[in-house]
Design an enzyme around this catalytic site. Structure first.
Site, mmCIF file in Angstrom:
data_model
loop_
_atom_site.group_PDB
_atom_site.id
_atom_site.type_symbol
_atom_site.label_atom_id
_atom_site.label_comp_id
_atom_site.label_asym_id
_atom_site.label_seq_id
_atom_site.Cartn_x
_atom_site.Cartn_y
_atom_site.Cartn_z
ATOM 1 N N GLY A 226 21.720 -21.624 -1.922
ATOM 2 C CA GLY A 226 23.106 -20.894 -1.508
ATOM 3 C C GLY A 226 23.345 -19.952 -2.592
ATOM 4 N N ASP B 163 18.604 -9.357 1.700
ATOM 5 C CA ASP B 163 19.248 -7.912 2.372
ATOM 6 C C ASP B 163 20.375 -8.324 3.561
ATOM 7 O OD1 ASP B 163 17.487 -6.619 0.723
ATOM 8 O OD2 ASP B 163 15.698 -6.549 2.150
ATOM 9 N N GLY C 228 18.758 -18.336 -2.539
ATOM 10 C CA GLY C 228 17.961 -18.813 -1.375
ATOM 11 C C GLY C 228 18.553 -20.027 -0.573
ATOM 12 N N GLY D 214 13.266 -10.395 3.484
ATOM 13 C CA GLY D 214 14.482 -9.457 4.153
ATOM 14 C C GLY D 214 15.805 -10.418 4.300
ATOM 15 N N LYS E 36 22.003 -14.875 -5.641
ATOM 16 C CA LYS E 36 21.204 -15.492 -4.602
ATOM 17 C C LYS E 36 20.618 -16.180 -5.038
ATOM 18 C CE LYS E 36 20.837 -11.021 -3.395
ATOM 19 N NZ LYS E 36 19.992 -9.973 -2.568
ATOM 20 N N ARG F 122 10.999 -6.195 -8.453
ATOM 21 C CA ARG F 122 9.606 -6.526 -8.050
ATOM 22 C C ARG F 122 8.546 -6.346 -9.077
ATOM 23 N NH1 ARG F 122 12.745 -8.005 -4.564
ATOM 24 N NH2 ARG F 122 12.935 -7.409 -2.555
ATOM 25 N N ASN G 249 17.026 -6.734 -7.744
ATOM 26 C CA ASN G 249 15.760 -6.630 -6.768
ATOM 27 C C ASN G 249 14.627 -6.392 -7.649
ATOM 28 O OD1 ASN G 249 15.670 -7.236 -4.349
ATOM 29 N ND2 ASN G 249 16.607 -5.308 -3.495
ATOM 30 N N TYR H 70 0.871 -1.153 -0.045
ATOM 31 C CA TYR H 70 0.013 0.048 0.074
ATOM 32 C C TYR H 70 0.896 1.236 -0.026
ATOM 33 C CZ TYR H 70 -3.671 -3.100 0.924
ATOM 34 O OH TYR H 70 -4.514 -4.507 0.710
HETATM 35 O O1 KDG Z 1 13.899 -7.200 0.622
HETATM 36 C C1 KDG Z 1 12.736 -7.304 1.341
HETATM 37 C C2 KDG Z 1 12.171 -6.141 0.989
HETATM 38 O O2 KDG Z 1 11.557 -6.394 -0.259
HETATM 39 C C3 KDG Z 1 10.752 -5.657 1.759
HETATM 40 O O3 KDG Z 1 11.274 -5.172 2.894
HETATM 41 C C4 KDG Z 1 9.799 -4.826 1.302
HETATM 42 O O4 KDG Z 1 11.685 -3.125 0.376
HETATM 43 C C5 KDG Z 1 10.754 -3.661 0.240
HETATM 44 C C6 KDG Z 1 9.992 -3.693 -1.075
HETATM 45 O O5 KDG Z 1 10.103 -2.776 -1.915
HETATM 46 O O6 KDG Z 1 9.677 -4.804 -1.506
#
Ligand code: KDG
Length: 322
Positions: free
Chosen positions: A233, A262, A230, A259, A228, A171, A169, A108
């Site tokens: 390894g 990170d 998970g 997390g 990475k 998403r 990263n 959100y």
């Molecule tokens: O790596 C963990 C993050 O993905 C989580 O804390 C949320 O930062 C975040 C995101 O934007 O997905």
């Protein structure tokens, strides 16, 4: 003040359910502070580094919580701007459903204070005084102005001869289209140290094997790429295309995997910047990633060096710092 690492990105309040399963049946949530960049910075402060974040939060209780929390963890918050016009982003996690062992995030955050970050938030002197800059694909995905802010930070770091550390990263809930992610992330693949994972490499270099894709990133100018994976390894590829493989640790109970990456990054970066060999950095990073999944919240189980030593001893391994 001279900081070792600075980053830019959104910090959110995370609502993590006390029970696992579908959120419609969840009645109680625990409140945490999280966000990939802040998570890495907190992890690095636990390992002895001075860190700072550039972000915006709303003029609301969640914004105050974030600033207090980060300050309490030792992250410099002097460049956190309070935006009176926008709210602080939040997100919810659903754990262990429909896939046991996995976590799903529900954001959100559209229109949040941090999504309004822009180049004017990037203080040239602040970045120029830092040892290295940590950037991620998440901030690039938040908005056009966020993207320009990250590009400005990258430009300052490069022109000042600073190291840039980048985590792809990706998403997809934020990007929505793979080509957008690919296009925006491309120029950051020349960062000195690049973190990524198998899924992101599949988007960035469709059809290539993990190792071939990592080598492509090296060929774009990166000195070290860490993939990475998970529970499987991690793999690192250095600038001579040498490949290093390392196994993950298994823990008796997985509470929440969000997390973990990170926490891994923080321990890897901390190790490399104190001159540890890549093999050891991978070992310590896998240990930090394993610890992170044992609790709810992204940063609560990030280790200090002493914690890492004890964890590794429990696994029949040793922390061997130079
Ligand atoms: O790596 C963990 C993050 O993905 C989580 O804390 C949320 O930062 C975040 C995101 O934007 O997905």
């Amino acid at each position: 003040m001279r900081l070792d690492f600075v980053s830019i990105g959104e910090v959110m309040v995370q609502f993590n359910p006390l029970a696992s399963g579908p959120l419609r049946y969840v009645r109680y949530y625990e409140v945490h502070v999280a966000g990939t960049e802040a998570n890495m910075l907190v992890g690095l402060t636990k390992l002895g580094y001075r860190t700072g974040i550039i972000t915006r939060v709303g003029d609301d209780e969640f914004g105050k919580l974030i600033v207090n929390f980060l300050r309490g963890e030792g992250v410099d918050v002097s460049r956190v701007r309070i935006d009176p016009e926008a709210y602080t982003g939040i997100y919810f996690i659903q754990r262990h459903f429909p896939v046991p062992g996995s976590s799903t995030v529900y954001y959100y955050r559209r229109g949040s204070a941090a999504s309004k970050l822009s180049p004017e938030d990037v203080d040239e002197e602040y970045v120029a005084h830092a040892g290295a800059v940590i950037l991620t694909g998440i901030t690039l995905a938040l908005s056009e102005s966020c993207r320009r802010a990250v590009e400005k930070m990258y430009g300052i770091a490069i022109s000042q001869g600073k190291d840039v550390i980048f985590d792809t990263n990706i998403r997809m809930k934020l990007w929505r289209r793979e080509d957008r992610a690919r296009e925006a992330i491309a120029r950051f693949l020349g960062a000195k140290l690049v973190f990524t994972n198998r899924e992101d490499l599949g988007i960035l270099f469709p059809g290539l094997s993990v190792i071939d894709a990592a080598k492509r990133i090296i060929d774009r100018g990166s000195e070290l790429v860490v993939v990475k994976m998970g529970p499987e390894g991690a793999i690192a590829v250095d600038k001579e295309h040498r490949v290093y493989k390392s196994q993950a640790f298994s823990v008796p109970h997985v509470e929440d995997v969000v997390g973990a990456g990170d926490s891994f990054n923080a321990a890897f970066i901390a190790s490399i910047y104190r001159g540890e060999p890549i093999e050891n950095a991978l070992l310590y990073a896998n240990a930090a990633g394993a610890l992170a999944v044992t609790v709810r919240g992204d940063v609560e189980a990030q280790p200090s060096w002493d914690d890492l030593r004890l964890f590794l001893e429990s696994q029949g391994k040793a922390l061997m710092l130079r």
